[in-house]
Design a protein around this motif. Sequence first.
Motif, PDB file in Angstrom:
ATOM      1  N   VAL A   1      -5.497  -3.844   7.641  1.00 31.70           N
ATOM      2  CA  VAL A   1      -6.033  -4.379   6.387  1.00 31.70           C
ATOM      3  C   VAL A   1      -4.969  -5.195   5.651  1.00 31.70           C
TER       4      VAL A   1
ATOM      5  N   ARG B   1      -2.601   2.861  11.191  1.00 33.67           N
ATOM      6  CA  ARG B   1      -2.997   1.655  11.919  1.00 33.67           C
ATOM      7  C   ARG B   1      -4.026   0.860  11.120  1.00 33.67           C
ATOM      8  N   ASN B   2      -5.004   1.589  10.564  1.00 35.30           N
ATOM      9  CA  ASN B   2      -6.031   0.941   9.749  1.00 35.30           C
ATOM     10  C   ASN B   2      -5.467   0.214   8.545  1.00 35.30           C
ATOM     11  N   ARG B   3      -4.593   0.916   7.849  1.00 35.74           N
ATOM     12  CA  ARG B   3      -4.016   0.318   6.638  1.00 35.74           C
ATOM     13  C   ARG B   3      -3.218  -0.929   6.989  1.00 35.74           C
TER      14      ARG B   3
ATOM     15  N   ASP C   1       0.869  -1.167   0.000  1.00 37.52           N
ATOM     16  CA  ASP C   1       0.000   0.000   0.000  1.00 37.52           C
ATOM     17  C   ASP C   1       0.906   1.216   0.000  1.00 37.52           C
TER      18      ASP C   1
END
Lengths: 217, 554
Positions: free
Chosen positions: B136, B131-133, B119
């Motif tokens: 995922v 943190r979200n990435r 990403d």
Amino acid sequence: MSLEAKDLYAALMHELKNNLGLLAMAMEQIPRQDSEAHDRPLDDARLLCQQVIERLRQSLLLYKAAERPLPIEIDAYSPHEFVQEMRDEAASLAHGRLQVSAAVDDGVPPIWFFDRNLVDIALTNAIHNSLAYARSRIEIRVGMAEERLCITVSDDSDGYPEHLLHAPGLDTPLGSGGTGLGLRLSQMIAQAHVNRGRTGELRLSNVPGAAFSILLP
Amino acid sequence: MALRFVSNNEHLIDYGSLRTLVVDDIPGMRSALKMTLANFGITRTDVASTAQEAIFRLGNGPYDLILADYNLGEARDGQQLLEELRHRGLITLQTVYVMVTAEAMYERVAATAELAPDDYLLKPFNGEVLRNRLEVIFQRKLAFSEAHRRFAEGDLEGAVAACDSLMRNKPRYLVDALRFKGELLNAMGRFEEGEALYRLVIEMRAVPWARLGLARVLHALGRAQEAEAILLDALAAAPEMMAAYDLLAEVRIARKDLVGAQQSLQEGAAISGKTVRRQQQLGELAYENGDLETARTAFQAALDKGRHSIFVSPADYGNLCRVQVEQGNLNGALDTLKKNKDSLQLAPEGQLVTAVIQSMVHSRSGQADLARRALDEAGRLRGEGVHGDGRLMLDLADSCMTQGRNEESDAIIGEVAKNAHDSEALLSKAREIYARCGRAADGEELLKKATADVRKLNNEGVYLAQKGDFDGAVSRLLTAAKEAPYNPRILMNAAWVLLRDADQNGLKEGGLQEAKRLLDEVERLAPGHSRLPGLRSQVREIEARYGISRRPHP
């Protein structure tokens, strides 16, 4: 502007944006003290910092769009993950002062094709508006409308002024605290999404409270 | 990577156990990233300020997560770092590589690069987004762990099956699985299936990587005209698509349009001139097209950008010097040797380049003594088995003949001709040398004889194999491979006949090993040759049939 001056101008905006980013990261390191007198100004400063960063992102985008059509890079993303990310980002700025929730309607496919960076700019603009005007809650919802992916940011504020509802986007007068600029840009972003002859769209409504929807074909 | 199972069948990532490397040239950014990571429990974080330092750290031990800035302020950027790490095997498909960039332009690099990071994050970003990435990405890595494991074991069929299962069971990974499967089909030489896959993706949306993939399989299927049309179309929509320029050049070479191929690489290099391989290829094409100034600039750029890069070899110094000599800039060539003395003296191949270029320069400037000394040194190295690319060896032969050392030059040219019996460019260069020295007839005879042996062995071998006489075929082609050990086409034919023999008559002692060794050698001589994937996949099929596992199971 001469070519060189234009490049310098863009480079300067980049630098400002990145330095503000460092400032925002540094502010995240300041511990909260559970005291309104300490935490409130800190949260306001963080939000303001993010808003200035957003403005600079928007300016850079407009700067690029002045030369040619908005450059768009479509790829496949999960709408579920995308709204979750937008929610978490908003919640980190709301710091518990507002309730921020995300919702995914039935029938939303596991993947959708869009430009994540552009749609992020449009939604962040709407979220920052809501952070400024909402009374107690913000919701980010993804659903389907007319076979398009529809992402909506809604809140329990007084809603959009009447004149914005009738002419969102390109006909919006600029000014009014930058709302007009952000909406114009959001409409450009929506319309840059084209698929099989269908175009993206920006919709504003009061439901009551403000609701900002971007529809992506 | 440490994982904990939780009730709803998702997995929690144990961030505390992740070994992390942050690569950024700005100290403030490095510490800001490190602090942000620490905020959500990633505490085992090392930092590096350059690509070189990152490579050094990875050489000392693996990392689970690499967070690299795109702009590293030196010759190599974050994308090149990713390519080099993958190429050197310092990271696996399970290593998470996230690009951090201030430029929205990188989006286009990521969307079209053959090796995309997991990403990318546009600066500035907030800790929550990171943190979200990561969450995922780690979930996706987990979903693909079976496919990646099979791939790492060389079991491409198994990796394809794992992708198919993901498509059925985890529709959120549909597009990722299709992308990986497309690469697998391409690597296995299953181009028709690849074509169908990419057309299916394009039916959903004409994403750049799918158009590129489609063009690649069409090129492999010999449908160069269609491939060219797709690439031109894709480039009109996204002119920043670097890989498309490279592929377009390959397609045009296949169509014998060398000028068009050069033009495509030049357009690509004008947008991004940092890739060493692109500059090398541009230099070679421009040289072949007689555009010496473009060749010089490109070869120079390859060396400038490729400092410390594994993609630079002694041949690159030779290429630059050769152009300088042909441009009449003898001092420039000596200057190049002088400036790069340290790198060139490191390996015997570099010493050979130095000696050959010196011999050329000195014989052109009429300093016979110096030229002779350089030739003696080259002869000594050659006697020790040191070998250069075809062009360098012809330069050496040229100097020898100019100095009247005909016996030596004939031996070298004979060797080059055997190893390049199908390369018109090298053979005609050899004819030129003979003509210039007034020995055109000698040259014609020598070249005919040198190529005839190899060609005869090769043709007989292929003919016998088709008639079913595998013993005769194998013996002829292995002899040819011994005669012409640097000839990719001969080596591949030898591998092909060994594999067909094993396919039809069963395994013979050492046959499969020999085929694999030949293919490794081809990989070294002609990296990424289009026939290699098909042959490699035959190796795997035969191994699977006879139950030979590539790696002992733990």
